[in-house]
Design a protein around this motif. Structure first.
Motif, PDB file in Angstrom:
ATOM      1  N   CYS A 122       0.833  -1.205   0.000  1.00 59.36           N
ATOM      2  CA  CYS A 122       0.000   0.000   0.000  1.00 59.36           C
ATOM      3  C   CYS A 122       0.871   1.260   0.000  1.00 59.36           C
ATOM      4  CB  CYS A 122      -0.905   0.008   1.226  1.00 59.36           C
ATOM      5  SG  CYS A 122      -2.500  -0.818   0.965  1.00 59.36           S
ATOM      6  N   ASN A 123       0.363   2.309  -0.621  1.00 59.84           N
ATOM      7  CA  ASN A 123       1.041   3.612  -0.610  1.00 59.84           C
ATOM      8  C   ASN A 123       1.055   4.164   0.809  1.00 59.84           C
ATOM      9  OD1 ASN A 123       1.135   3.497  -3.468  1.00 59.84           O
ATOM     10  ND2 ASN A 123      -0.933   4.335  -3.582  1.00 59.84           N
ATOM     11  N   SER A 124       2.143   4.826   1.171  1.00 57.22           N
ATOM     12  CA  SER A 124       2.225   5.408   2.508  1.00 57.22           C
ATOM     13  C   SER A 124       2.898   6.780   2.447  1.00 57.22           C
ATOM     14  CB  SER A 124       3.011   4.498   3.457  1.00 57.22           C
ATOM     15  OG  SER A 124       4.395   4.582   3.200  1.00 57.22           O
ATOM     16  N   SER A 125       2.763   7.516   3.559  1.00 57.87           N
ATOM     17  CA  SER A 125       3.378   8.845   3.666  1.00 57.87           C
ATOM     18  C   SER A 125       4.621   8.816   4.548  1.00 57.87           C
ATOM     19  CB  SER A 125       2.354   9.844   4.244  1.00 57.87           C
ATOM     20  OG  SER A 125       1.190   9.909   3.444  1.00 57.87           O
ATOM     21  N   ASN A 141      -9.440   1.929  -2.248  1.00 59.92           N
ATOM     22  CA  ASN A 141      -8.370   2.602  -1.528  1.00 59.92           C
ATOM     23  C   ASN A 141      -7.092   1.765  -1.521  1.00 59.92           C
ATOM     24  OD1 ASN A 141      -6.878   4.250   0.092  1.00 59.92           O
ATOM     25  ND2 ASN A 141      -8.072   3.903   1.950  1.00 59.92           N
ATOM     26  N   ASN A 162      -4.240   2.948  -0.251  1.00 50.17           N
ATOM     27  CA  ASN A 162      -3.370   3.636   0.686  1.00 50.17           C
ATOM     28  C   ASN A 162      -3.306   2.903   2.025  1.00 50.17           C
ATOM     29  OD1 ASN A 162      -2.947   6.182  -0.960  1.00 50.17           O
ATOM     30  ND2 ASN A 162      -5.179   6.166  -0.803  1.00 50.17           N
ATOM     31  N   ASP A 177      -2.743  11.288   8.463  1.00 52.68           N
ATOM     32  CA  ASP A 177      -1.928  10.131   8.068  1.00 52.68           C
ATOM     33  C   ASP A 177      -0.651  10.044   8.897  1.00 52.68           C
ATOM     34  OD1 ASP A 177      -1.420   7.884   6.617  1.00 52.68           O
ATOM     35  OD2 ASP A 177      -0.753   8.910   4.806  1.00 52.68           O
ATOM     36  N   GLN A 183      -5.381  11.585  -0.223  1.00 51.11           N
ATOM     37  CA  GLN A 183      -5.185  10.244  -0.777  1.00 51.11           C
ATOM     38  C   GLN A 183      -6.148   9.993  -1.923  1.00 51.11           C
ATOM     39  OE1 GLN A 183      -5.771   7.593   2.561  1.00 51.11           O
ATOM     40  NE2 GLN A 183      -3.730   7.978   3.401  1.00 51.11           N
TER      41      GLN A 183
END
Length: 389
Positions: A228-231, A266, A268, A311, A328
């Motif tokens: 998953c995309n993350s910050s 989603n 994210n 986030d 997101q």
């Protein structure tokens, strides 16, 4: 039963035994030594490996065997409820995904000096590799990693390192979690690619397979799991935070729980306060909010294809957890490389070979039963027919 019947019976049983033995040998045929490419020198990351035991065991025993420091990591990797007891029973041959730290060196990835195994009386390196660690490594790899001069001379009570294969490399320019997957009987490059939403060509290239038909049951395959995309910021102690689909992970001394559920729109990483007591040297978890009453994981606004959410961005050794209000994307995106309609990987070569042998064996057994139902007169006629042919 007449002498002729007995001779034919013995002959058929002999053929059947040989066929069964040959099938068995093929199923347990020695698989190639697994060496996963890892080109980023001294890179570290989290990896996964399959593990199966021939006997019943428990999650606690598996965690102990592989040196898993935090039991929640094992639960998260298998998407088991976080309140699962460590006495949870694991059935024989049940596949459990085991997380471990990976480090790259000399263009190859290996587990970062775990697991550590204590030799018991009667152990051999071969048995440790094949039985205790289910063939995830070869005894020669254990011998080399531990600089053991003689593989047949090991000391009970000594502790050795089991170098599991892994990687930290980007794949097609994207962060992934590398997963050492034991190829099941009857599987194929095509089915594995579809199951894990990756391209067939990526699997073939990553594992140096020229032909999908060369895939063998029991082979250890490097499968790059999409995450998953993350910050997460690059200076965070848990960077890169790699969480594959249908798994979760506790981070920041278990103050934060992050899960990846990309079955919907989603893609994210979804992080929230864990509500657990922190581990290591943290007495309490710090505040987990972006501003005012907006807590970690709260959504402040949404529209057709995006949302504004508090986030998680990382943590430091000084008991500090950082957050940010991030936008997101929530619109559905087709899984990368899920098509490959033209590559057409077929069933594994091993599976096809075994099926052929089983079909031959079945025919012989049918013939065996058929002949037994005849009397001596029919047997003589059958023998005469064979001689004429």
């Amino acid at each position: 039963m007449s002498g002729g019947n007995k001779m034919v019976t013995v002959w058929l049983i002999t053929v059947a035994v040989v066929l069964v033995a040959s099938v068995g040998i093929t199923v347990t045929e020695a698989q190639p030594e697994a060496n996963f490419k890892c080109l980023t020198e001294n890179a570290t990351c989290r990896s996964l490996t399959d593990y199966t035991s021939t006997n019943s065991t428990t999650l606690k025993e598996i965690a102990t065997l592989f040196g898993v420091k935090h039991f929640l990591d094992l639960l998260g990797a298998n998407n088991l409820p976080s309140n699962t007891n460590n006495s949870y029973k694991v059935n024989p041959n049940q596949v459990i995904k085991v997380p471990f730290p990976c480090k790259c060196s000399n263009r190859t990835g290996t587990s970062n000096h775990v697991p550590r195994y204590k030799i018991v009386p009667g152990d051999t390196l071969d048995a440790i590799a094949r039985v205790r660690f289910a063939g995830l490594v070869k005894y020669q790899q254990i011998q080399t990693a531990n600089k053991i001069p003689d593989a047949n001379n090991i000391t009970a009570g000594a502790t050795i390192w089991i170098p599991l294969p892994c990687s930290c490399d980007l794949v097609d320019g994207t962060s992934v979690m590398h997963y050492a997957h034991i190829v099941p009987m009857g599987s194929s490059i095509q089915s594995i690619a579809q199951q894990y939403a990756i391209s067939q060509q990526t699997l073939l290239s990553l594992n140096d397979l020229d032909d999908p038909k060369n895939l063998l049951a029991g082979q250890l395959l490097d499968v790059p799991l999409p995450v998953c995309n993350s910050s997460i910021k690059s200076d965070s102690l848990d960077f890169p935070l790699l969480v594959p689909n249908a798994t979760y992970f506790y981070t920041a001394h278990e103050c934060v729980k992050c899960k990846c559920d990309s079955t919907g729109d989603n893609k994210n990483l979804q992080c929230e306060a864990s509500n657990l007591k922190p581990i290591n040297n943290w007495s309490v978890c710090p505040s987990l909010k972006c501003s005012g009453s907006v807590l970690l994981g709260n959504t402040t606004s949404t529209d057709s294809c995006s949302r504004r959410v508090c986030d998680y961005t990382g943590y430091t050794s000084s008991r500090n957890i950082s957050t940010t209000l991030a936008t997101q994307n929530t619109c559905a995106v087709a899984p990368s490389g899920s098509g490959d309609s033209g590559s057409g990987a077929s069933r594994s070569m091993l599976n096809g070979w075994v099926l052929n042998k089983l079909l031959i064996l079945i025919h012989f057994l049918i013939l065996f039963v058929y002949l037994l139902s005849y009397n001596s007169q029919h047997l003589c006629s059958f023998s005469f027919f064979l001689s004429m042919d």
